[in-house]
Design an enzyme around this catalytic site. Structure first.
Site, PDB file in Angstrom:
ATOM      1  N   HIS A  10      -1.476   0.337  -9.694  1.00 60.01           N
ATOM      2  CA  HIS A  10      -2.119  -0.525  -8.700  1.00 60.01           C
ATOM      3  C   HIS A  10      -2.786  -1.718  -9.423  1.00 60.01           C
ATOM      4  CE1 HIS A  10      -3.966  -0.612  -4.423  1.00 60.01           C
ATOM      5  NE2 HIS A  10      -3.843  -1.827  -4.908  1.00 60.01           N
ATOM      6  N   ARG A  66       0.860  -1.185   0.000  1.00 63.78           N
ATOM      7  CA  ARG A  66       0.000   0.000   0.000  1.00 63.78           C
ATOM      8  C   ARG A  66       0.893   1.231   0.000  1.00 63.78           C
ATOM      9  NH1 ARG A  66      -3.506  -2.665  -1.610  1.00 63.78           N
ATOM     10  NH2 ARG A  66      -5.541  -3.111  -0.702  1.00 63.78           N
ATOM     11  N   GLU A 125      -2.400   7.849  -4.288  1.00 70.07           N
ATOM     12  CA  GLU A 125      -2.365   7.548  -5.724  1.00 70.07           C
ATOM     13  C   GLU A 125      -3.610   8.075  -6.446  1.00 70.07           C
ATOM     14  OE1 GLU A 125      -1.593   3.478  -4.943  1.00 70.07           O
ATOM     15  OE2 GLU A 125      -3.630   2.823  -5.191  1.00 70.07           O
TER      16      GLU A 125
HETATM   17  P1  NAI Z   1      -0.889 -11.190   4.840  1.00 67.98           P
HETATM   18  O1  NAI Z   1      -1.774 -10.715   5.934  1.00 67.98           O
HETATM   19  O2  NAI Z   1      -0.874 -12.627   4.465  1.00 67.98           O
HETATM   20  O3  NAI Z   1       0.635 -10.771   5.178  1.00 67.98           O
HETATM   21  C1  NAI Z   1       1.012  -9.550   5.755  1.00 67.98           C
HETATM   22  C2  NAI Z   1       2.226  -9.801   6.626  1.00 67.98           C
HETATM   23  O4  NAI Z   1       2.720  -8.542   7.082  1.00 67.98           O
HETATM   24  C3  NAI Z   1       1.910 -10.648   7.875  1.00 67.98           C
HETATM   25  O5  NAI Z   1       2.785 -11.753   7.956  1.00 67.98           O
HETATM   26  C4  NAI Z   1       2.153  -9.675   9.026  1.00 67.98           C
HETATM   27  O6  NAI Z   1       2.662 -10.308  10.185  1.00 67.98           O
HETATM   28  C5  NAI Z   1       3.172  -8.728   8.417  1.00 67.98           C
HETATM   29  N1  NAI Z   1       3.273  -7.451   9.118  1.00 67.98           N
HETATM   30  C6  NAI Z   1       2.288  -6.773   9.755  1.00 67.98           C
HETATM   31  N2  NAI Z   1       2.783  -5.648  10.298  1.00 67.98           N
HETATM   32  C7  NAI Z   1       4.112  -5.634   9.998  1.00 67.98           C
HETATM   33  C8  NAI Z   1       5.167  -4.736  10.298  1.00 67.98           C
HETATM   34  N3  NAI Z   1       4.976  -3.647  11.033  1.00 67.98           N
HETATM   35  N4  NAI Z   1       6.398  -5.016   9.815  1.00 67.98           N
HETATM   36  C9  NAI Z   1       6.620  -6.131   9.087  1.00 67.98           C
HETATM   37  N5  NAI Z   1       5.660  -7.032   8.793  1.00 67.98           N
HETATM   38  C10 NAI Z   1       4.424  -6.774   9.238  1.00 67.98           C
HETATM   39  O7  NAI Z   1      -1.265 -10.273   3.599  1.00 67.98           O
HETATM   40  P2  NAI Z   1      -0.953 -10.562   2.050  1.00 67.98           P
HETATM   41  O8  NAI Z   1      -2.057 -11.310   1.429  1.00 67.98           O
HETATM   42  O9  NAI Z   1       0.433 -11.082   1.939  1.00 67.98           O
HETATM   43  O10 NAI Z   1      -1.032  -9.080   1.463  1.00 67.98           O
HETATM   44  C11 NAI Z   1      -0.093  -8.099   1.876  1.00 67.98           C
HETATM   45  C12 NAI Z   1      -0.560  -6.728   1.430  1.00 67.98           C
HETATM   46  O11 NAI Z   1      -0.496  -6.650   0.006  1.00 67.98           O
HETATM   47  C13 NAI Z   1      -2.053  -6.435   1.726  1.00 67.98           C
HETATM   48  O12 NAI Z   1      -2.228  -5.918   3.031  1.00 67.98           O
HETATM   49  C14 NAI Z   1      -2.419  -5.427   0.695  1.00 67.98           C
HETATM   50  O13 NAI Z   1      -2.267  -4.122   1.212  1.00 67.98           O
HETATM   51  C15 NAI Z   1      -1.392  -5.645  -0.424  1.00 67.98           C
HETATM   52  N6  NAI Z   1      -2.016  -6.065  -1.674  1.00 67.98           N
HETATM   53  C16 NAI Z   1      -1.745  -5.350  -2.803  1.00 67.98           C
HETATM   54  C17 NAI Z   1      -2.297  -5.687  -3.999  1.00 67.98           C
HETATM   55  C18 NAI Z   1      -1.968  -4.954  -5.257  1.00 67.98           C
HETATM   56  O14 NAI Z   1      -2.643  -5.141  -6.263  1.00 67.98           O
HETATM   57  N7  NAI Z   1      -0.936  -4.140  -5.280  1.00 67.98           N
HETATM   58  C19 NAI Z   1      -3.263  -6.802  -4.099  1.00 67.98           C
HETATM   59  C20 NAI Z   1      -3.424  -7.551  -2.881  1.00 67.98           C
HETATM   60  C21 NAI Z   1      -2.835  -7.166  -1.691  1.00 67.98           C
END
Ligand code: NAI
Length: 327
Positions: free
Chosen positions: A293, A246, A275
């Site tokens: 995005h 994000r 954005e």
């Molecule tokens: P997820 O929930 O499986 O993984 C997120 C990880 O970040 C977790 O392991 C969590 O412990 C970790 N985390 C939380 N706070 C943290 C911190 N302060 N420092 C380091 N690590 C931390 O989520 P997933 O499915 O991997 O998605 C990640 C992000 O990708 C989503 O939150 C979303 O914002 C973004 N996303 C972007 C897309 C795009 O099209 N660009 C599409 C889908 C998701």
């Protein structure tokens, strides 16, 4: 079916653009079958909610329409609101909970696409694809970006957040020969051993060692501007940064300043704070690649997302146990 027992209605409330040029919601109808009638609407906000929407048994919402407490307050029969995507910040989940309406998301439809996109941005930077493309199309053939062309096997790929997408990215980076490290304060011990990557215990440590830093944590109060000027100052001037998570996780002004003054060698961003980009000057920031995005996007991921949300809606109208509930 008699009039006393009309079929439940599943409403897709912001069918603003025909996805993948499909005018009708055929995918949803195929999944839902006889369990309910599927209707689609063209709302821009919940002020557009019609009586048919307010009395629907389940609602599917894409990312276009914010669903506020006011809209939720008008729902009469709704058993679930399903966000067709990962993020659910567009739905007032607390208001929904207060009314006993579960909100579900579809968290996994684009995991591979986003990981592939992160790797694509990293490779474009390490191999300087875009400057070389420009040079070749100017009908010249010098290599003006030599110092930024890197051998992957010598580089450390640093991952912030080893969740679904972070893990998928780590496995890809590992296969390409990078040394892979991650920082994630919320994972239990041993994840590093399970997938064969290194764990560091602080963000600062990761920032100092990464040649490519790839961001995969969610945006929340804790991670807003997780990477700003002081963090960028810890990175190697030769490093690249990739963000497919994000925009708000990285302070845009600080990042663009670092690129302009050579404090950082490049950035590949699928997401940008506030954005889309706002000015031609921002767009002209040196060594910056931006995509719209779109990391999640593919024909297959969109079909999967629609099948998944339709399956949850079907589950709800059949009175079965829901999954992916976020409130
Ligand atoms: P997820 O929930 O499986 O993984 C997120 C990880 O970040 C977790 O392991 C969590 O412990 C970790 N985390 C939380 N706070 C943290 C911190 N302060 N420092 C380091 N690590 C931390 O989520 P997933 O499915 O991997 O998605 C990640 C992000 O990708 C989503 O939150 C979303 O914002 C973004 N996303 C972007 C897309 C795009 O099209 N660009 C599409 C889908 C998701």
């Amino acid at each position: 079916m008699s009039n006393q027992h009309p079929k439940p209605v599943i409403g897709i409330i912001d069918w603003a653009k025909a996805p993948l040029s499909e005018a009708e919601c055929l995918i949803e109808r195929e999944v839902i079958g006889d369990a309910a009638e599927v209707k689609y609407f063209l709302c821009h906000s919940d002020a557009d909610f019609t009586d048919a929407i307010c009395s629907a048994d389940a609602l599917i919402v894409w990312h276009n329409t914010p669903v506020t407490a006011t809209g939720i307050g008008r729902l009469k029969n709704c058993r679930v609101i399903i966000r067709n995507g990962v993020g659910f910040d567009s739905v007032d989940v607390k208001a929904a909970r207060a009314r006993g309406i579960p909100v579900c998301n579809v968290p996994d439809y684009g995991t591979e696409e986003v990981a592939d996109h992160a790797i694509a941005l990293a490779l474009a930077l390490c191999r300087q694809l875009f400057p070389l493309d420009v040079e070749a199309k100017r009908l010249r053939w010098t290599i003006p970006v030599e110092k930024n062309l890197r051998r992957l096997r010598e580089l450390t790929f640093g991952i912030v957040g080893l969740g679904r997408i972070g893990t998928a990215t780590a496995l890809r980076a590992k296969a390409l020969g990078f040394r892979v490290c991650f920082f994630d304060p919320y994972l239990s011990s041993g994840v590093d051993k399970a997938i064969g990557v290194e764990r560091v215990s602080t963000l600062a440590e990761l920032l100092r060692c990464a040649d490519v830093l790839s961001v995969h944590c969610p945006l929340n109060a804790e991670t807003h501007h997780l990477i700003a000027a002081p963090e960028l100052a810890l990175m190697k001037p030769s490093a690249f940064i990739v963000n497919t998570a994000r925009g708000g996780v990285i302070a845009k002004a600080a990042l663009f300043a670092a690129l302009r003054n050579g404090r950082l060698a490049g950035a590949g961003l699928d997401v940008v704070e506030d954005e889309p980009l706002k000015t031609a000057e921002e767009a002209a920031t040196p060594n910056l690649i931006v995509t719209c995005h779109a990391a999640f996007c593919s024909v297959e991921s969109k079909q999967e997302m629609r099948r998944s949300s339709a399956r949850i809606a079907r589950t709800a109208v059949l009175g079965e146990a829901l999954y992916n509930v976020v409130n």
